[in-house]
Design a protein around this motif. Structure first.
Motif, PDB file in Angstrom:
ATOM      1  N   ILE A  55       0.853  -1.052   0.098  1.00  7.25           N
ATOM      2  CA  ILE A  55      -0.009  -0.070   0.019  1.00  7.25           C
ATOM      3  C   ILE A  55       0.873   1.109  -0.258  1.00  7.25           C
ATOM      4  O   ILE A  55       1.795   1.298   0.790  1.00  7.25           O
ATOM      5  N   ASP A  56       0.753   2.130  -0.928  1.00  6.39           N
ATOM      6  CA  ASP A  56       1.343   3.588  -0.923  1.00  6.39           C
ATOM      7  C   ASP A  56       0.359   4.517  -0.201  1.00  6.39           C
ATOM      8  O   ASP A  56      -0.659   4.872  -0.607  1.00  6.39           O
ATOM      9  N   TRP A  57       0.740   4.978   0.907  1.00 10.35           N
ATOM     10  CA  TRP A  57      -0.110   5.664   1.666  1.00 10.35           C
ATOM     11  C   TRP A  57       0.079   7.214   1.393  1.00 10.35           C
ATOM     12  O   TRP A  57       1.078   7.887   1.516  1.00 10.35           O
ATOM     13  N   GLU A  58      -1.097   7.718   0.637  1.00  8.15           N
ATOM     14  CA  GLU A  58      -1.047   9.158   0.474  1.00  8.15           C
ATOM     15  C   GLU A  58      -0.123   9.604  -0.676  1.00  8.15           C
ATOM     16  O   GLU A  58       0.822  10.575  -0.334  1.00  8.15           O
ATOM     17  N   LYS A 116      -8.802  -6.040   0.319  1.00  7.68           N
ATOM     18  CA  LYS A 116      -9.614  -6.986   1.061  1.00  7.68           C
ATOM     19  C   LYS A 116      -8.890  -7.893   1.967  1.00  7.68           C
ATOM     20  O   LYS A 116      -9.408  -8.705   2.560  1.00  7.68           O
ATOM     21  N   HIS A 117      -7.694  -7.705   1.818  1.00 13.91           N
ATOM     22  CA  HIS A 117      -6.570  -8.556   2.651  1.00 13.91           C
ATOM     23  C   HIS A 117      -5.470  -8.064   2.986  1.00 13.91           C
ATOM     24  O   HIS A 117      -5.268  -6.903   2.567  1.00 13.91           O
ATOM     25  N   GLU A 118      -4.744  -8.427   3.860  1.00 15.14           N
ATOM     26  CA  GLU A 118      -3.518  -7.992   4.496  1.00 15.14           C
ATOM     27  C   GLU A 118      -2.466  -8.084   3.444  1.00 15.14           C
ATOM     28  O   GLU A 118      -2.544  -8.999   2.500  1.00 15.14           O
ATOM     29  N   VAL A 119      -1.619  -7.012   3.504  1.00 11.70           N
ATOM     30  CA  VAL A 119      -0.595  -6.619   2.340  1.00 11.70           C
ATOM     31  C   VAL A 119       0.891  -6.893   3.122  1.00 11.70           C
ATOM     32  O   VAL A 119       1.152  -7.169   4.411  1.00 11.70           O
ATOM     33  N   ASP A 120       2.143  -7.165   2.089  1.00 11.73           N
ATOM     34  CA  ASP A 120       3.375  -7.217   2.703  1.00 11.73           C
ATOM     35  C   ASP A 120       3.899  -6.144   3.060  1.00 11.73           C
ATOM     36  O   ASP A 120       4.896  -6.076   3.960  1.00 11.73           O
ATOM     37  N   MET A 121       3.643  -4.764   2.585  1.00 19.24           N
ATOM     38  CA  MET A 121       4.248  -3.564   3.066  1.00 19.24           C
ATOM     39  C   MET A 121       3.314  -2.487   2.779  1.00 19.24           C
ATOM     40  O   MET A 121       2.519  -2.400   2.188  1.00 19.24           O
ATOM     41  N   VAL A 122       3.417  -1.571   3.906  1.00 19.41           N
ATOM     42  CA  VAL A 122       2.839  -0.051   3.863  1.00 19.41           C
ATOM     43  C   VAL A 122       4.081   0.691   3.614  1.00 19.41           C
ATOM     44  O   VAL A 122       4.972   0.766   4.257  1.00 19.41           O
ATOM     45  N   TRP A 123       3.844   1.540   2.631  1.00 19.17           N
ATOM     46  CA  TRP A 123       4.973   2.572   2.210  1.00 19.17           C
ATOM     47  C   TRP A 123       4.217   3.959   2.528  1.00 19.17           C
ATOM     48  O   TRP A 123       3.355   4.384   1.875  1.00 19.17           O
ATOM     49  N   LEU A 137      -2.468   6.444  13.613  1.00 20.83           N
ATOM     50  CA  LEU A 137      -1.740   6.039  12.089  1.00 20.83           C
ATOM     51  C   LEU A 137      -1.188   4.847  11.909  1.00 20.83           C
ATOM     52  O   LEU A 137      -1.284   3.912  11.141  1.00 20.83           O
ATOM     53  N   ILE A 138      -0.002   4.818  13.049  1.00 21.30           N
ATOM     54  CA  ILE A 138       0.668   3.470  12.995  1.00 21.30           C
ATOM     55  C   ILE A 138      -0.118   2.362  13.201  1.00 21.30           C
ATOM     56  O   ILE A 138       0.368   1.313  12.549  1.00 21.30           O
ATOM     57  N   ARG A 139      -1.007   2.298  14.095  1.00 20.28           N
ATOM     58  CA  ARG A 139      -2.124   1.327  14.236  1.00 20.28           C
ATOM     59  C   ARG A 139      -2.722   0.712  12.988  1.00 20.28           C
ATOM     60  O   ARG A 139      -2.918  -0.181  12.839  1.00 20.28           O
ATOM     61  N   GLN A 140      -3.192   1.704  12.221  1.00 25.21           N
ATOM     62  CA  GLN A 140      -3.723   1.548  10.984  1.00 25.21           C
ATOM     63  C   GLN A 140      -2.827   0.785   9.913  1.00 25.21           C
ATOM     64  O   GLN A 140      -3.147   0.040   9.164  1.00 25.21           O
ATOM     65  N   TRP A 141      -1.483   1.212  10.010  1.00 27.98           N
ATOM     66  CA  TRP A 141      -0.511   0.451   9.089  1.00 27.98           C
ATOM     67  C   TRP A 141      -0.204  -0.927   9.746  1.00 27.98           C
ATOM     68  O   TRP A 141      -0.126  -2.014   8.562  1.00 27.98           O
ATOM     69  N   GLN A 148       3.916 -11.210   8.875  1.00 27.37           N
ATOM     70  CA  GLN A 148       5.239 -10.945   8.452  1.00 27.37           C
ATOM     71  C   GLN A 148       5.540  -9.677   7.787  1.00 27.37           C
ATOM     72  O   GLN A 148       6.459  -9.421   7.041  1.00 27.37           O
ATOM     73  N   GLY A 149       4.358  -8.703   7.629  1.00 27.06           N
ATOM     74  CA  GLY A 149       4.641  -7.603   6.775  1.00 27.06           C
ATOM     75  C   GLY A 149       5.303  -6.601   7.456  1.00 27.06           C
ATOM     76  O   GLY A 149       5.666  -6.637   8.669  1.00 27.06           O
ATOM     77  N   PHE A 150       5.758  -5.378   6.739  1.00 27.01           N
ATOM     78  CA  PHE A 150       6.728  -4.603   7.376  1.00 27.01           C
ATOM     79  C   PHE A 150       6.178  -3.126   6.749  1.00 27.01           C
ATOM     80  O   PHE A 150       5.373  -2.838   5.847  1.00 27.01           O
ATOM     81  N   VAL A 151       6.427  -2.001   7.429  1.00 31.38           N
ATOM     82  CA  VAL A 151       6.183  -0.795   7.135  1.00 31.38           C
ATOM     83  C   VAL A 151       7.645  -0.137   6.835  1.00 31.38           C
ATOM     84  O   VAL A 151       8.684  -0.272   7.456  1.00 31.38           O
TER      85      VAL A 151
END
Length: 297
Positions: A55-58, A116-123, A137-141, A148-151
């Motif tokens: 996910i690319d956030w904003e 609709k599902h969890e992802v590997d990375m939040v950017w 906001l961090i909780r949303q990430w 095993q995902g990461f931000v």
């Protein structure tokens, strides 16, 4: 949009002013945001297992060109571009469908609604310092990531615009910008919101400007003064001229102004779920798989 939880708002940040700014912010990525995004995407080379979904956030404000660089580095991944402002979603769609990556056949890999599902990375490039409630906001990430995902994120640090802050203090003026959170405090927030062993570091980017007017133009593209103690009313032309003159006095021998921007980078994996232990313990299959996967990693 829900009102921010003022109990978690950074002490010097005016949450209402922030909300107004987010609604009116220019729908393009400032140059500095793009440069930070370019530098941050280079860090993806150290990720052992490249993310297949992210996910690319904003990104309209955070860096659309930086999004393209990440997409090029992860050509087989599926990405989502998420925005709080509907107008930014429309612009992101328009920009993507006219981009080179789209013409090369990558458009199907990009979505503009929450997955609709969890992802590997939040950017999340250059957005955390403009959060009225950073822990939320961090909780949303964390909620968007699988076990095993990461931000990966970046934001301004407390030494940003230190020269301008000193000038305002010397002149007896209110602070020119809200205070920014230290990277150690951000690391604590990550742990508190479900991330494990965050890696935090920072760098200073010093930008030069030929004049006070040009520096002011750049600062206006980056944001607004959201300090709760800022001037309560509009300043007149006379004060504006005084401000420009005072800022220009900071110029060096060659007439160049130089301002410091502290950039904080953060990287953290989502912690595995904690299993409560009692005389009789029920563990879901999902949590057990996550725990086993963690132990074998």
């Amino acid at each position: 949009m829900n009102s921010p939880d003022t109990s978690s708002t950074p002490p010097s940040l005016d949450a209402n002013a922030l909300l107004r700014w987010r609604q009116r912010a220019p729908a393009h990525s400032p140059w500095l945001h793009e440069e930070v995004g370019r530098r941050m995407q280079e860090r993806l080379q150290w990720i052992v297992k490249p993310p297949q979904s992210w996910i690319d956030w904003e990104p309209v404000r955070g860096g659309m060109a930086a999004h393209d660089l990440v997409q090029q580095r992860l050509p087989k991944s599926q990405s989502w571009l998420l925005h709080a402002q509907p107008a930014h979603t429309v612009l992101a769609k328009q920009r993507w469908h006219t981009s080179m990556l789209s013409r090369l056949g990558g458009a199907k890999a990009v979505q503009f609604q929450p997955p609709k599902h969890e992802v590997d990375m939040v950017w999340a490039n250059m957005s955390l310092h403009l959060a009225a409630d950073p822990p939320a906001l961090i909780r949303q990430w964390a909620q968007a990531l699988h076990a095993q995902g990461f931000v990966m994120f970046s934001c301004f640090g407390p030494d940003t615009l230190v020269e301008l802050r000193r000038l305002h203090a010397k002149m007896g003026w209110p602070a020119p910008a809200q205070e920014f959170t230290d990277m150690h405090d951000l690391g604590d927030m990550l742990v508190a919101q479900g991330f494990a062993e965050p890696v935090m570091d920072m760098e200073h980017i010093r930008l030069q400007f030929p004049s006070a007017e040009r520096a002011q133009q750049e600062l206006r593209e980056l944001g607004r003064n959201l300090h709760v103690g800022r001037f309560t009313g509009l300043r007149g032309r006379q004060w504006h001229a005084q401000w420009l003159q005072a800022v220009q006095s900071l110029a060096g021998e060659r007439g160049q102004l130089e301002f410091n921007f502290e950039i904080i980078y953060g990287h953290a994996f989502k912690a595995p779920p904690k299993m409560k232990v009692s005389q009789e313990t029920a563990i879901s299959l999902k949590d057990m798989r996550a725990a086993l996967h963690k132990s074998q990693a």
